[in-house]
Design a protein around this motif. Structure first.
Motif, short mmCIF file in Angstrom:
data_model
loop_
_atom_site.label_atom_id
_atom_site.label_comp_id
_atom_site.label_asym_id
_atom_site.label_seq_id
_atom_site.Cartn_x
_atom_site.Cartn_y
_atom_site.Cartn_z
N ARG A 181 46.13 1.23 44.24
CA ARG A 181 45.01 1.56 43.06
C ARG A 181 44.29 3.02 43.79
O ARG A 181 43.93 3.71 42.95
CB ARG A 181 44.00 0.57 42.94
N ASP A 182 43.98 2.64 45.09
CA ASP A 182 43.15 3.76 45.63
C ASP A 182 43.33 3.91 47.28
O ASP A 182 44.18 3.11 47.98
CB ASP A 182 41.59 3.31 45.47
N LYS A 183 42.75 4.66 47.89
CA LYS A 183 43.00 4.79 49.42
C LYS A 183 42.43 3.89 50.25
O LYS A 183 43.43 3.45 51.06
CB LYS A 183 42.05 6.00 49.85
N CYS A 184 41.63 2.89 49.78
CA CYS A 184 41.33 1.80 50.47
C CYS A 184 42.51 0.74 50.33
O CYS A 184 42.80 -0.14 51.39
CB CYS A 184 39.87 0.93 50.08
N ALA A 185 42.97 0.48 49.38
CA ALA A 185 44.18 -0.40 49.12
C ALA A 185 45.50 0.22 50.08
O ALA A 185 46.23 -0.77 50.47
CB ALA A 185 44.63 -0.62 47.39
N GLU A 186 45.71 1.38 49.92
CA GLU A 186 46.68 2.11 50.53
C GLU A 186 46.47 1.82 52.02
O GLU A 186 47.55 1.42 52.82
CB GLU A 186 46.70 3.55 50.52
N ALA A 187 45.37 1.96 52.59
CA ALA A 187 44.89 1.61 54.06
C ALA A 187 45.21 -0.09 54.38
O ALA A 187 45.94 -0.28 55.39
CB ALA A 187 43.58 1.96 54.43
N ARG A 188 44.93 -0.60 53.44
CA ARG A 188 44.99 -2.20 53.61
C ARG A 188 46.60 -2.45 53.68
O ARG A 188 47.06 -3.41 54.58
CB ARG A 188 44.43 -3.14 52.46
N PHE A 189 47.32 -1.91 52.76
CA PHE A 189 48.85 -1.99 52.71
C PHE A 189 49.26 -1.67 53.96
O PHE A 189 50.34 -2.28 54.71
CB PHE A 189 49.37 -1.60 51.65
#
Length: 242
Positions: free
Chosen positions: A139-147
């Motif tokens: 969804r966004d950059k934070c979700a990308e980092a968590r992944f």
């Protein structure tokens, strides 16, 4: 201020070379070899400057890929690469089409994605086929980092990695580093950021974090040590300024 902007940094030297033979000759004799990287992002004025500097000595090496130009908004023109063999007829053109790092599946996917681009040249590799490429939408950059952090932890826990140092995270701009760092820290994963992308590694930020940790837990010995080191550095800096 008697300053010049980016455009004038190009046009003023070009005007000088075109009107002053002594200045032009001085630069032509100053360099035995001239190399221009990222040739796909050269604008016509820059290309004219290059031709003035090398003159008829043909000592210019131009490196670039027309399919990777990103500075068209600033006047970049891939014609420099296309015109190079005509402007320098004795030059050799070397096509670097072999990929030495990626697996066969990655190279095949890259060729498929770049197929609609003009001037593209398919790559090839003699490496192994490799694992299938995965596409993960977030969804966004934070979700990308968590992944990213979750995936590194999974690979470590499932013994695909002997240690997390075998994992590398590639990102396009330095501003992406902070979100990835925060996600890795939350997971308790050690990391090292190359360059200046790690905001939390800067002295001022580390000092502020040390004070916050002490406010939360005055018995935090590591935070006391970081605070003392910060104060010593500040005193040393003050003495140097005095």
């Amino acid at each position: 201020r008697q300053a010049v902007d980016f455009a004038a940094m190009l046009t003023l030297p070009l005007r000088l070379f075109e009107t002053c033979s002594e200045a032009r000759h001085a630069y032509q004799t100053a360099y035995d070899l001239v190399a221009c990287d990222e040739g796909q992002d050269v604008c016509p004025v820059q290309y004219a400057l290059l031709k003035h500097i090398v003159a008829d000595r043909y000592n210019l090496t131009l490196v670039g890929d027309p399919a990777q130009t990103i500075f068209g908004w600033r006047g970049a023109n891939t014609e420099a690469l296309r015109d190079f063999p005509t402007d320098f007829p004795t030059a050799r053109v070397l096509h670097l089409q072999q990929n030495f790092r990626s697996t066969q599946r990655i190279v095949t996917l890259a060729n498929a994605l770049s197929a609609p681009l003009p001037w593209r040249q398919p790559l090839y590799t003699v490496n192994a086929t490799g694992e299938p490429v995965q596409l993960h939408a977030v969804r966004d950059k934070c979700a990308e980092a968590r992944f990213v952090a979750t995936e590194i932890a999974r690979l470590r826990d499932q013994r695909f990695l002997r240690h997390v140092g075998e994992a590398a995270v590639l990102y396009r701009t330095n501003r992406q580093a902070l979100d990835i760092v925060l996600a890795l820290r939350k997971r308790g994963l050690p990391y090292h950021v190359r360059g200046r992308g790690d905001l939390l590694a800067q002295r001022d930020v580390r000092s502020a974090l040390a004070y916050l940790r002490l406010a939360y837990n005055p018995a935090d010995q590591a935070a006391w040590a970081a605070r003392s080191l910060c104060r010593a550095r500040l005193r040393s800096r003050a003495r140097w300024r005095a």
